[in-house]
Write a protein that holds these residues in place. Structure first.
Motif, PDB file in Angstrom:
ATOM      1  N   ARG B  46      46.156  54.120  42.589  1.00 21.04           N
ATOM      2  CA  ARG B  46      46.722  52.779  42.736  1.00 21.04           C
ATOM      3  C   ARG B  46      46.807  52.352  44.189  1.00 21.04           C
ATOM      4  O   ARG B  46      46.727  51.169  44.498  1.00 21.04           O
ATOM      5  CB  ARG B  46      48.092  52.706  42.054  1.00 21.04           C
ATOM      6  CG  ARG B  46      47.994  52.835  40.526  1.00 21.04           C
ATOM      7  CD  ARG B  46      49.354  52.945  39.883  1.00 21.04           C
ATOM      8  NE  ARG B  46      50.153  51.753  40.091  1.00 21.04           N
ATOM      9  CZ  ARG B  46      50.111  50.687  39.302  1.00 21.04           C
ATOM     10  NH1 ARG B  46      49.336  50.696  38.251  1.00 21.04           N
ATOM     11  NH2 ARG B  46      50.832  49.626  39.547  1.00 21.04           N
ATOM     12  N   LEU B  51      47.212  48.335  44.374  1.00 25.84           N
ATOM     13  CA  LEU B  51      48.302  48.010  43.447  1.00 25.84           C
ATOM     14  C   LEU B  51      49.601  48.641  43.915  1.00 25.84           C
ATOM     15  O   LEU B  51      50.674  48.274  43.475  1.00 25.84           O
ATOM     16  CB  LEU B  51      47.975  48.514  42.036  1.00 25.84           C
ATOM     17  CG  LEU B  51      46.861  47.774  41.309  1.00 25.84           C
ATOM     18  CD1 LEU B  51      46.428  48.513  40.064  1.00 25.84           C
ATOM     19  CD2 LEU B  51      47.327  46.368  40.942  1.00 25.84           C
ATOM     20  N   VAL B  74      45.488  43.531  46.609  1.00 22.26           N
ATOM     21  CA  VAL B  74      44.567  43.975  45.561  1.00 22.26           C
ATOM     22  C   VAL B  74      43.485  42.941  45.238  1.00 22.26           C
ATOM     23  O   VAL B  74      42.317  43.295  45.053  1.00 22.26           O
ATOM     24  CB  VAL B  74      45.348  44.400  44.293  1.00 22.26           C
ATOM     25  CG1 VAL B  74      46.312  43.317  43.851  1.00 22.26           C
ATOM     26  CG2 VAL B  74      44.412  44.740  43.152  1.00 22.26           C
ATOM     27  N   HIS B  75      43.839  41.649  45.212  1.00 21.06           N
ATOM     28  CA  HIS B  75      42.819  40.686  44.776  1.00 21.06           C
ATOM     29  C   HIS B  75      41.761  40.418  45.842  1.00 21.06           C
ATOM     30  O   HIS B  75      40.794  39.722  45.583  1.00 21.06           O
ATOM     31  CB  HIS B  75      43.454  39.391  44.268  1.00 21.06           C
ATOM     32  CG  HIS B  75      44.215  38.614  45.299  1.00 21.06           C
ATOM     33  ND1 HIS B  75      45.528  38.854  45.596  1.00 21.06           N
ATOM     34  CD2 HIS B  75      43.841  37.604  46.090  1.00 21.06           C
ATOM     35  CE1 HIS B  75      45.925  38.015  46.522  1.00 21.06           C
ATOM     36  NE2 HIS B  75      44.925  37.250  46.849  1.00 21.06           N
ATOM     37  N   VAL B  79      37.884  45.617  43.859  1.00 19.86           N
ATOM     38  CA  VAL B  79      37.744  46.877  43.127  1.00 19.86           C
ATOM     39  C   VAL B  79      37.817  46.577  41.633  1.00 19.86           C
ATOM     40  O   VAL B  79      38.466  45.637  41.213  1.00 19.86           O
ATOM     41  CB  VAL B  79      38.866  47.874  43.485  1.00 19.86           C
ATOM     42  CG1 VAL B  79      38.775  48.278  44.938  1.00 19.86           C
ATOM     43  CG2 VAL B  79      40.243  47.300  43.169  1.00 19.86           C
ATOM     44  N   PHE B  81      39.288  47.861  38.268  1.00 21.18           N
ATOM     45  CA  PHE B  81      40.334  48.805  37.862  1.00 21.18           C
ATOM     46  C   PHE B  81      40.414  48.830  36.342  1.00 21.18           C
ATOM     47  O   PHE B  81      40.501  47.788  35.703  1.00 21.18           O
ATOM     48  CB  PHE B  81      41.678  48.394  38.466  1.00 21.18           C
ATOM     49  CG  PHE B  81      42.676  49.521  38.523  1.00 21.18           C
ATOM     50  CD1 PHE B  81      42.852  50.252  39.690  1.00 21.18           C
ATOM     51  CD2 PHE B  81      43.427  49.846  37.410  1.00 21.18           C
ATOM     52  CE1 PHE B  81      43.758  51.306  39.742  1.00 21.18           C
ATOM     53  CE2 PHE B  81      44.335  50.910  37.461  1.00 21.18           C
ATOM     54  CZ  PHE B  81      44.504  51.625  38.630  1.00 21.18           C
ATOM     55  N   PHE B  83      42.608  50.294  33.208  1.00 21.93           N
ATOM     56  CA  PHE B  83      43.926  50.852  32.934  1.00 21.93           C
ATOM     57  C   PHE B  83      43.897  51.764  31.719  1.00 21.93           C
ATOM     58  O   PHE B  83      43.087  51.579  30.806  1.00 21.93           O
ATOM     59  CB  PHE B  83      44.925  49.717  32.669  1.00 21.93           C
ATOM     60  CG  PHE B  83      45.177  48.858  33.875  1.00 21.93           C
ATOM     61  CD1 PHE B  83      46.294  49.053  34.656  1.00 21.93           C
ATOM     62  CD2 PHE B  83      44.288  47.851  34.231  1.00 21.93           C
ATOM     63  CE1 PHE B  83      46.534  48.259  35.763  1.00 21.93           C
ATOM     64  CE2 PHE B  83      44.517  47.052  35.338  1.00 21.93           C
ATOM     65  CZ  PHE B  83      45.639  47.262  36.106  1.00 21.93           C
ATOM     66  N   GLY B 101      37.140  37.405  35.560  1.00 21.08           N
ATOM     67  CA  GLY B 101      36.937  37.624  36.988  1.00 21.08           C
ATOM     68  C   GLY B 101      35.951  36.641  37.607  1.00 21.08           C
ATOM     69  O   GLY B 101      36.013  36.345  38.792  1.00 21.08           O
ATOM     70  N   ARG B 152      34.793  44.216  31.745  1.00 21.25           N
ATOM     71  CA  ARG B 152      35.543  43.206  32.491  1.00 21.25           C
ATOM     72  C   ARG B 152      35.644  43.603  33.969  1.00 21.25           C
ATOM     73  O   ARG B 152      35.484  42.764  34.859  1.00 21.25           O
ATOM     74  CB  ARG B 152      36.944  43.075  31.883  1.00 21.25           C
ATOM     75  CG  ARG B 152      37.811  42.060  32.575  1.00 21.25           C
ATOM     76  CD  ARG B 152      39.166  41.951  31.929  1.00 21.25           C
ATOM     77  NE  ARG B 152      39.974  43.142  32.174  1.00 21.25           N
ATOM     78  CZ  ARG B 152      41.230  43.270  31.782  1.00 21.25           C
ATOM     79  NH1 ARG B 152      41.825  42.320  31.102  1.00 21.25           N
ATOM     80  NH2 ARG B 152      41.901  44.378  32.050  1.00 21.25           N
ATOM     81  N   ALA B 153      35.883  44.902  34.202  1.00 19.13           N
ATOM     82  CA  ALA B 153      35.981  45.368  35.585  1.00 19.13           C
ATOM     83  C   ALA B 153      34.626  45.285  36.290  1.00 19.13           C
ATOM     84  O   ALA B 153      34.549  44.968  37.476  1.00 19.13           O
ATOM     85  CB  ALA B 153      36.517  46.793  35.621  1.00 19.13           C
ATOM     86  N   ILE B 156      32.876  41.659  38.023  1.00 17.74           N
ATOM     87  CA  ILE B 156      33.013  41.142  39.389  1.00 17.74           C
ATOM     88  C   ILE B 156      32.134  41.933  40.361  1.00 17.74           C
ATOM     89  O   ILE B 156      32.262  41.794  41.569  1.00 17.74           O
ATOM     90  CB  ILE B 156      34.483  41.157  39.862  1.00 17.74           C
ATOM     91  CG1 ILE B 156      35.059  42.583  39.810  1.00 17.74           C
ATOM     92  CG2 ILE B 156      35.334  40.208  39.027  1.00 17.74           C
ATOM     93  CD1 ILE B 156      36.414  42.707  40.514  1.00 17.74           C
TER      94      ILE B 156
END
Lengths: 268, 359
Positions: B46, B51, B74-75, B79, B81, B83, B101, B152-153, B156
């Protein structure tokens, strides 16, 4: 195992009888009394200037407190549910305070603060500002009384949802506002609407706190509940019940909207 | 993209979650952060993502491709990420989840709708989920949700992919399937990846390199082969797979395991042996040196035969044999045998002992 049929029947009958006696019957009587002398009298009662002013004031107060409590409620719930900070439990207790104290006391607080003999009274008088016995006092005391509704509705919901989706949105490059707009708000929209509806119902029906700060000036600071009380005390039953029928109708509309929201949120 | 961590410390109140972490993640590698719960691995991940913030000190730094990102939120770190519990947006369809994203980018660099649709469809086919584009997360299984979270990760085009116990919430079968799939995926896209796990098997199977962590410090960094066959510490040896532990003492330059350890455990010695590095012999043809023990149970269902024995100090020993080897010399419960170590690792206190030992 299902209970026997007769047990079901008895329980249902008791529940229905209770509902009928304490909710349906009073509502029916209000409507009956309101229209007893005919639609013409009813219409005359609700369209006379004082009644119209009371209706306008009630709607105005609801229109101001609704959005404000929506903003406060979301902000408070956001802070409490998504962050851990010193004084968090204290804030939670503070939000519950309006539920805990009697509405009359809530009204008195504002009289003590802003009344002529109150803390800020002399200063307000010097600057020619009137809060007590005027519309601002009514709005303030209604705001106070209805404050917990939105926050209380949202805190458990937002706590349960946690912060992972927000973190995911941040990691995908969203800024704070985008996270709120696109992730947090859609996740709480039904809860928020539900809270606002409850808040609105209470704002329109509030009697105690408003009664203390309003001053009962006809045509100026009487909300619909106060207007009804004044008429009732003057033995003007037809007009009082006509006003009551309006308030009851507003409550029924609120209930209908609430049911609709519950149904929609159940689907989503 | 390479990642360098310098002097990372993190405390939560009085609890020191990470102390002095210095690490380098080479570009394009898949690295596992392996450790028990509370070892600080997730905290470290993290911190890399932004994060969580490392404790402030002058020497602490995080470099992405030689460039410090310690100060960026973070934004801005770009990266990906993933979860443990997926964190999919519950009110969006699978398609919109993946597109998120791309849609939140500033107008100037945002792709047009057609390009976004094309890209999301490409990602959907990469994670083999084309047919589920219009479902909501609640309509998907755990394994499907994790694939979507990954897509989804990846949308971007992150410079780094960070995965926090990505398979932790899945059942055993889906887990091993996704594990293999993640490895294949990494071999196709070659993005620098770090994943956190407490499952040694997962780390050994998937990662190029393993960082073994314990109580906020790094115990060992190495290839799966290194950490398994050449563990740098007792902790690593014990954490990576089953191990038999024998207690003894240091005596006259020898580590002695012959009798029960004496009262003083100060100069205590320990011998750690993996179950597959022990052999079972019968006393007559035994080599003389070995640990006498009684067979307790024999488990033949599985890829290896597992023999459980009780030694004279009433400790349970585990021996794993191949089926062929077991058939050459089968044993039965209650039989008295001798267990002979092959490749033992001896530790005096916490340090490795390279001297002689006597069994």
């Amino acid at each position: 195992m299902d209970p026997p049929v007769w047990v079901n029947a008895v329980i249902s009958a008791v529940a229905l009888a209770f509902l009928g006696l304490f909710i349906v019957a009073p509502l029916g009587i209000i409507m009956m009394e309101a229209f007893r002398a005919g639609v013409g009298v009813w219409w005359a009662s609700v369209s006379e200037p004082d009644a119209l002013s009371a209706i306008r004031l009630t709607l105005l107060v609801a229109a101001i407190t609704g959005p404000l409590n929506m903003v406060f409620g979301v902000a408070a719930a956001w802070a409490i549910a998504k962050f851990r900070f010193r004084g968090r439990t204290f804030l939670l207790t503070l939000i519950d305070l309006p539920f805990a104290v009697s509405p009359v006391i809530s009204g008195l607080i504002f009289v003590l603060l802003f009344g002529l003999n109150g803390w800020l009274g002399p200063w307000l008088a010097d600057h020619n500002l009137q809060i007590i016995f005027a519309v601002p006092g009514i709005v303030l005391s209604t705001l106070f009384v209805t404050f917990p509704f939105v926050a209380r509705e949202l805190i458990p919901l937002m706590t349960e949802q946690g912060t992972e989706e927000e973190q995911a949105a941040l990691s995908l490059g969203a800024n704070g506002w985008q996270v709120f707009r696109r992730v947090t708000l859609p996740n709480i929209k039904w809860g928020l609407l539900y809270g606002v509806i409850l808040c609105n119902a209470r704002a329109m029906g509030e009697f105690g706190a408003v009664s203390v700060v309003s001053g009962h000036i006809r045509g100026e600071t009487n909300t619909l509940p106060l207007h009804i009380e004044v008429l009732y005390n003057e033995y003007n039953f037809a007009a009082a019940f006509a006003g009551a029928s309006l308030l009851a109708a507003l409550a029924l509309v609120t209930l209908a909207v609430k049911t609709l929201v519950e149904w929609r949120s159940g689907q989503a | 993209m390479s990642i360098i961590l310098k002097n990372i410390n993190k405390s939560f109140g009085p609890f020191k979650a990470l102390s002095n972490i210095n690490l380098e993640f080479p570009s394009g590698e898949l690295t596992a952060l392996l450790g028990p719960s509370g070892s600080g691995k997730t905290t470290l991940l993290r911190i890399v993502a932004g994060l969580e913030e490392a404790d402030r000190n002058d020497t602490a730094d995080i470099l992405f491709d030689q460039e410090s990102v310690a100060g960026s939120p973070v934004h801005r770190r770009h990266v990906g990420f993933v979860f443990q519990h997926y964190a999919l947006f519950r009110h969006m369809t699978v398609f919109e989840n993946i597109a998120f994203g791309l849609r939140v980018k500033p107008r100037a660099v945002r792709l047009d709708n057609r390009t976004i649709t094309e890209k999301v469809n490409r990602l959907l086919s990469l994670v083999q989920m084309e047919s589920l584009a219009h479902r909501y997360p609640s309509q998907l299984s755990g394994g499907q949700r994790q694939r979507i979270a990954l897509a989804r990760a990846l949308a971007i085009e992150p410079k780094v992919l960070l995965l926090d116990e990505p398979f932790g919430a899945l059942d055993a079968q889906v887990r091993s399937e996704l594990r293999r799939w993640l490895r294949q995926l990494h071999d196709t896209i070659h993005v620098t990846s770090i994943f956190v796990t407490h499952d040694q098997e997962e780390a050994l199977e998937v990662a190029d390199r393993i960082v073994v962590m314990n109580r906020g410090v790094i115990e060992q960094v190495g290839t799966p082969d290194d950490v398994f066959h050449r563990p740098a510490s007792k902790f690593v040896m014990e954490f990576l797979g089953d191990v038999n532990v024998f207690h003894g003492r240091i005596e006259g330059g020898h580590a002695v395991f012959k009798e029960a350890p004496g009262e003083s455990t100060e100069a205590g010695a320990r011998m750690l042996i993996r179950p597959h590095d022990l052999l079972i012999r019968r006393p007559p043809d035994g080599t003389g040196s070995g640990i006498p023990a009684r067979v307790y149970r024999v488990l033949t269902a599985g890829s290896v035969v597992k023999v459980e024995l009780i030694d004279h100090q009433n400790r349970l020993l585990q021996v794993h044999l191949s089926h062929e080897r077991y058939r050459e010399n089968p044993v039965t419960p209650h039989e008295e045998v001798v267990v002979v170590p092959h490749q033992p690792r001896v530790y005096a206190g916490e340090d490795k002992w390279d001297g002689n030992y006597v069994i």
